[in-house]
Design an enzyme around this catalytic site. Structure first.
Site, PDB file in Angstrom:
ATOM      1  N   LYS A  59       0.848  -1.188   0.000  1.00 12.96           N
ATOM      2  CA  LYS A  59       0.000   0.000   0.000  1.00 12.96           C
ATOM      3  C   LYS A  59       0.887   1.244   0.000  1.00 12.96           C
ATOM      4  O   LYS A  59       1.931   1.277   0.666  1.00 12.96           O
ATOM      5  CB  LYS A  59      -0.886  -0.025   1.250  1.00 12.96           C
ATOM      6  CG  LYS A  59      -2.016   0.988   1.262  1.00 12.96           C
ATOM      7  CD  LYS A  59      -2.860   0.817   2.530  1.00 12.96           C
ATOM      8  CE  LYS A  59      -4.020   1.787   2.602  1.00 12.96           C
ATOM      9  NZ  LYS A  59      -4.804   1.591   3.841  1.00 12.96           N
ATOM     10  N   SER A 137      -9.641   1.557   2.887  1.00 19.29           N
ATOM     11  CA  SER A 137      -8.802   2.319   2.000  1.00 19.29           C
ATOM     12  C   SER A 137      -7.742   1.504   1.272  1.00 19.29           C
ATOM     13  O   SER A 137      -7.131   1.997   0.335  1.00 19.29           O
ATOM     14  CB  SER A 137      -8.103   3.430   2.801  1.00 19.29           C
ATOM     15  OG  SER A 137      -7.260   2.852   3.783  1.00 19.29           O
ATOM     16  N   SER A 161      -9.785  -0.752   7.135  1.00 20.98           N
ATOM     17  CA  SER A 161      -9.250  -0.493   5.795  1.00 20.98           C
ATOM     18  C   SER A 161      -8.590  -1.681   5.118  1.00 20.98           C
ATOM     19  O   SER A 161      -8.310  -1.630   3.922  1.00 20.98           O
ATOM     20  CB  SER A 161      -8.249   0.664   5.843  1.00 20.98           C
ATOM     21  OG  SER A 161      -8.937   1.885   5.935  1.00 20.98           O
TER      22      SER A 161
END
Lengths: 496, 597
Positions: A59, A137, A161
């Site tokens: 990420k 996310s 997330s």
């Protein structure tokens, strides 16, 4: 000694695919080219190591020294960290290759990965031709696992997330206990909640990545020290046997949609048929947990994001910041233009929650709720919370005590992008109601995809995700037990 | 000089508790990278720095004026009348840079006092607030802070915490400063001052000393250093960013500008003596904020600060960087407040600034412009627990405090308070060590003298004789070449009457001009410097010569019986005779014998 070297050439086409899915190519800064080749020495004993040569997406709020890290924010445009995050270093040392930096909601603030500066993440799934939310996310990380451009991916989970995109993309998403994986090099959103998590195609794969990262790191002051880890050992050695599974009443909410509700019930019945015990339990502060989260996370965000002033790195609006025209305060232009709408909104909310007039009614109250949420969990888990003094431990629920809790990960199937656009902020915050409590208490939690029943599945678009994320929660530090339970659940639905 | 024995031991050997974890990235990475952003400054000497010498000179002048009863500069009748009507109250916050090897939350070198360091060269990831970096509390930085807390008699708290104080400024890379707002590590201390520290007599109210309460001491991060390049460029040097500071907050117990300056001066001396702090105000290592309020004597104001009630509305003057600035700013602000109140106005609670040489404080921002710091506990940092064992160890190994040293020097060496204060203050305590070593060496040489006498002799020589020698030759203490054993020999020979004091002074020069490596005994012997007593005949001859020159005086004694004039002849003999060869008793005996003939 064994040297592993992956040739970069064979990944050129793959790179294009990656960029197409997770990063809008035209906005991809140069130097964002994933660096596939890796030269890693692995001890002889580690020849059968599971991560050697595996591609792992990371990420983009986890820093890497060889590629830019911008947390999908304009304010960090062009920023390359001078160091690798500890988890990245650990992956490289284990022989894995960092395949790409995966897009996210700006700084991790969002549930659908639509707010990235470089462009929204597109889910591989559609419903009647309409694009679905990949969840967020860590949406880019989930998509990388679905389209197999990465064997596994690192995400971060602040209020769900990792688990939400895993549920929306039909993969496994594991958020370990707070403090087990190092946060050194993880760009902070709400640092008392931020947790590095793993997304993978199976529980076993997620577990093998987790095991490589599950070490104390002196650079992260919140990393669990060896002494506490030792105390966690008894939980880890729990012998697999019939599980006592708690079903929190408060999770059966009106917003729960029928496909999610039915899949949850069918998963529970299947587990009971497999010899496990179901126990209804109560977690009374579940509702307040969501409100507390949306006070605490923005408050910490307003503090953690104060460093982005455009001076030392990242994007800066030209002109003088010291004496801005129009009577604006310092950095107003740079920060106003550098942050997206959602980030600006949360910074403002957080700044208000910490202001001298509001801190008692918001921040302090929310901290109290957070403690109540933790006590709710401590009351129902058989395992004792190793972070709490035994004298402060609430009375155990007795017969109602359980090993794990099983809940849906989210109340609905992934919404379409079009539906999202009609949602208010509060409606979209609502999606986090099942994931936030575990974050507030720092508990291990995993989302496992459970297929829809044949009847339901047949009635749906075959391009839809066709699975529901089922969440398993455990007491702090019982990460192994949670992973074990996840394998049990996964095993029930495995095709023979 | 070939002398066995005493060389002074290195002062205050600091136990270098370098607790360096293998933190990455190495500071130089960050530095290179910061420099690539063009964040570099040319180091400039700190603005407003008043040289220490000038400070001391001003201080001496002020004291002299004070002693004459003027009580400060420019105090005419009208001012005195005003001050009889209005009472001043002051509280001080002193920020002091701790003497540590590394920064508060990173392993980067803490070299902010080192103005030769290349800008942005001592910067770790956290000091530049790089994304993904976290603070790592450096335990060793706690030691000087604890020494300060112990020296100020504070209660060290078992548990304290770290909080973020938010405000935007380019010298604050994280957008917040980590400090101890909710739970400071030390509370409730005192600072004792006497007239010798510069407290005016009227503040002492007849007592020997004055106690100023210390409300709390907290640890916190320093900011980066900025330099302004007009019109709108600022250069930032992050070397100082994250340097550990302590903030010492006094209670509003101070009632004169001179006492306020004395408090800051005394704190600086104390912090230096215990090695908590190395750079003083003159180099920017110490900064002070003062809170000033006035009220009419005999009335009580409606406000209370830090639990001290009945005070008037206060204002805060920030960032004072010299003792003089502390004093002058308070004088100016006191006078301004009195004028406003006498004109029927009200004081606004505001923050004001002061620049050196001005006569007025300037308004910086009012209540409405106040920053809401949004204090929040730092979730990355666990609470700080300080064990009693550590406090006990530090207490037992704390260097002697200046007041205690002064008291001991007076008691053990018989020095006056003034000489004791001087010898303790000079040359970082090296003179004191020299004196102590000399006194010890004198004991076997002059076994019949008591230690107070020896101490006085050694003190007198170290302060006045050596001091005079250094001044006359424009030398400083570090230029001194002699050892304590040389001085002990000189004093011993002199005390035994074996050399004259002129010879003793001559020997001081020989021992320090680098021309010889011989010991004092050898020098006296080789150069024939022993005092040579006169023979009986020589006494008689000298006496007769003087008598022949002054028949009138002889007659006065012989005929009028004016016995007192005998001493006049003794005096004349001592003046005539070669220096210090005439012993008065012997001379008197000789004069009386001749006159009796």
């Amino acid at each position: 000694m064994l040297a592993v070297r992956c040739r970069p050439s064979s990944f050129c086409s793959l790179r294009r695919v990656l960029l197409k899915h997770h990063v809008r190519a035209e906005k991809a800064p140069t130097g964002r080219a994933p660096l596939f080749h890796t030269s890693t020495r692995v001890a002889k004993a580690g020849v059968n190591d599971t991560l050697i040569g595996k591609y792992i997406a990371v990420k983009d709020n986890i820093v890497t020294a060889d590629q830019p890290t911008i947390a999908s924010s304009r304010i960090l445009d062009g920023y390359t960290s001078p160091f690798d995050a500890t988890v990245v270093k650990q992956l490289r040392a284990a022989g894995a290759a960092i395949s790409s930096k995966a897009s996210l909601d700006e700084f991790g603030m969002g549930s659908h990965s639509q707010t990235a500066f470089e462009g929204a993440v597109r889910s591989p799934f559609t419903r009647n031709g309409e694009a679905l939310s990949p969840g967020g996310s860590s949406g880019g990380s989930a998509v990388a696992v679905v389209d197999k451009s990465a064997w596994a991916a690192l995400g971060t989970d602040t209020g769900g997330s990792v688990r939400l995109p895993a549920a929306y993309c039909g993969v496994v998403g594991f958020k370990p206990s707070y403090g087990r994986l190092s946060r050194w090099g993880v760009i902070q959103y709400a640092n008392s909640l931020d947790t590095v998590g793993v997304l993978a195609g199976s529980v076993a794969d997620a577990e093998s990545v987790f095991e490589k990262l599950d070490h104390h790191d002196a650079r992260d002051p919140t990393s669990l020290p060896a002494t506490v880890r030792k105390r966690l050992m008894p939980c880890n050695k729990e012998k697999p046997g019939p599980l006592r599974i708690g079903i929190p009443r408060e999770y059966n909410i009106s917003e729960l949609t029928p496909p999610v509700h039915d899949t949850w019930i069918s998963a529970l019945s299947a587990l009971r048929s497999a010899g496990h015990t179901l126990v209804p339990v109560s977690l009374p502060t579940t509702r307040q947990a969501l409100s507390a989260y949306y006070v605490l996370a923005p408050a910490e965000a307003s503090s953690n994001l104060a460093k982005y002033d455009g001076i030392r790195y990242g994007q800066r609006t030209p002109g003088s910041d010291a004496s801005p025209a129009e009577g604006l305060p310092l950095y107003a232009k740079t920060r106003g233009e550098g942050f997206g709408e959602e980030v600006r909104q949360r910074i403002l909310l957080g700044a208000y929650a910490l202001s001298s007039e509001a801190i008692d009614n918001y921040f302090i109250q929310a901290q109290k709720v957070r403690r109540l949420v933790q006590r709710d969990f401590d009351r129902v888990f058989i395992a004792r919370n190793p972070l709490i003094e035994p004298t402060e431990m609430p009375e155990l629920e007795g017969v109602a005590a359980v090993d794990i809790l099983i809940t849906p990960t989210a109340p609905t199937l992934p919404p379409t992008i079009a539906e999202l656009k009609r949602q208010t902020s509060v409606e979209s915050y609502m999606l986090d109601v099942f994931t936030v409590p575990a974050s507030l208490a720092g508990l291990p939690a995993i989302s496992v995809p459970v297929p829809l029943s044949p009847a339901l599945g047949d009635s749906m678009d075959k391009h839809d995700v066709r699975s529901v994320g089922i969440q398993i929660l455990g007491q702090f530090g019982t990460d192994s037990l949670v992973l074990h339970a996840a394998k049990v659940l996964e095993g029930i639905y495995a095709r023979p | 000089m070939n002398v066995p024995g005493v060389r002074f031991r290195p002062l205050k050997a600091l136990p270098a508790l370098l607790n360096r974890s293998r933190a990455t990235p190495r500071p130089c990475y960050v530095s290179k990278w910061l420099q690539s952003r063009g964040l570099q400054v040319s180091t400039a000497p700190p603005a407003n720095a008043v040289p220490l010498r000038k400070h001391l000179k001003d201080e001496a002048k002020r004291k002299k004026a004070d002693a004459k009863g003027l009580g400060g500069p420019r105090r005419d009748g009208a001012v005195t009348a005003r001050l009889q009507k209005w009472e001043l109250t002051v509280g001080i916050e002193v920020h002091a840079e701790l003497n540590t090897a590394c920064k508060l939350f990173s392993s980067a070198t803490a070299a902010s006092g080192d103005i030769t360091a290349v800008p942005n060269s001592n910067v770790a990831a956290f000091d530049a607030a790089l994304p993904g970096s976290q603070p790592q509390f450096q335990v060793a930085t706690l030691l000087p802070a604890l020494r300060a807390a112990i020296a100020l008699g504070c209660d060290v708290q078992r548990k304290s915490g770290w909080d973020r104080k938010h405000y935007f400024h380019w010298d604050q890379p994280n957008g917040y400063q980590i400090t101890q707002y909710y739970q400071p590590f030390a509370k409730d201390g005192t600072l004792k001052l006497t007239a010798e520290d510069g407290v005016p007599r009227e503040d002492l109210l007849g007592a020997h000393s004055l106690s100023i309460g210390i409300k709390q001491i907290q640890m916190e991060q320093d900011t980066a250093k900025t330099s302004h390049h007009p019109p709108s460029n600022y250069h930032i040097d992050y070397n100082r960013s994250g340097h550990p500071l302590i903030e010492i907050i006094t209670l509003p117990h101070i009632h004169s500008p001179q006492t306020a300056a004395a408090v800051v001066r005394k704190l600086q001396g104390l912090l230096k003596a215990i090695d908590a702090c190395t750079t003083g105000m003159e180099l920017g290592g110490l900064r002070a904020d003062v809170n000033v309020s006035v009220r009419q004597r005999g009335t009580t104001g409606s406000l209370s600060y830090s639990g001290v009630a009945g005070l008037g509305q206060r204002t805060e003057i920030k960032n004072l960087s010299s003792f003089k600035a502390v004093e002058d700013a308070i004088v100016a602000e006191r006078d301004r407040q009195i004028s406003v109140l006498e004109a029927g106005g009200a004081i606004a609670g505001e923050t004001r600034g002061w620049s050196l040489g001005s006569t007025e404080t300037k308004r910086l921002r009012g209540k409405e412009g106040e920053v809401d710091y949004r204090y929040m506990p730092d979730a990355d940092l666990p609470p700080l627990f300080i064990g009693n064992d550590l406090i006990d160890h530090l207490r037992s190994s704390l260097p002697e405090l200046p007041d205690a040293t002064m008291e001991r020097v007076q008691r053990e060496y018989g020095l006056t308070e003034k000489d004791a204060r001087t010898i303790v203050a000079l040359d970082n305590g090296e003179r004191l060590e020299f004196m102590e070593a000399t006194e010890e060496l004198l004991q076997p040489r002059l076994p019949t003298n008591d230690s107070l006498e020896l101490g006085r002799m050694a003190g007198n020589w170290v302060l006045h004789e050596i001091g005079g020698f250094l001044t006359a030759n424009s030398l400083s203490w570090s230029d001194l070449k002699m050892y304590p054993i040389d001085l002990a020999d000189i004093i011993a020979y002199l005390a035994r009457g074996e050399i004259t004091s002129r010879t003793a002074k001559q020997l001081l020069e020989y021992a320090n001009d680098g021309s010889t490596s011989r010991g004092i005994g050898d020098l006296i012997h080789d150069l024939g410097l022993q005092r040579r007593p006169l023979s009986d005949d020589e006494y008689t001859e000298l006496a007769r010569t003087i008598m022949n020159e002054n028949p009138g005086m002889v007659a006065a004694i012989k005929e009028k019986g004016q016995k007192g004039k005998i001493m006049w002849f003794v005096g004349q003999m001592m003046r005539r005779g070669e220096e210090e060869t005439i012993e008065p008793e012997k001379a008197k005996e000789v004069v009386e014998r001749i006159l009796a003939d």
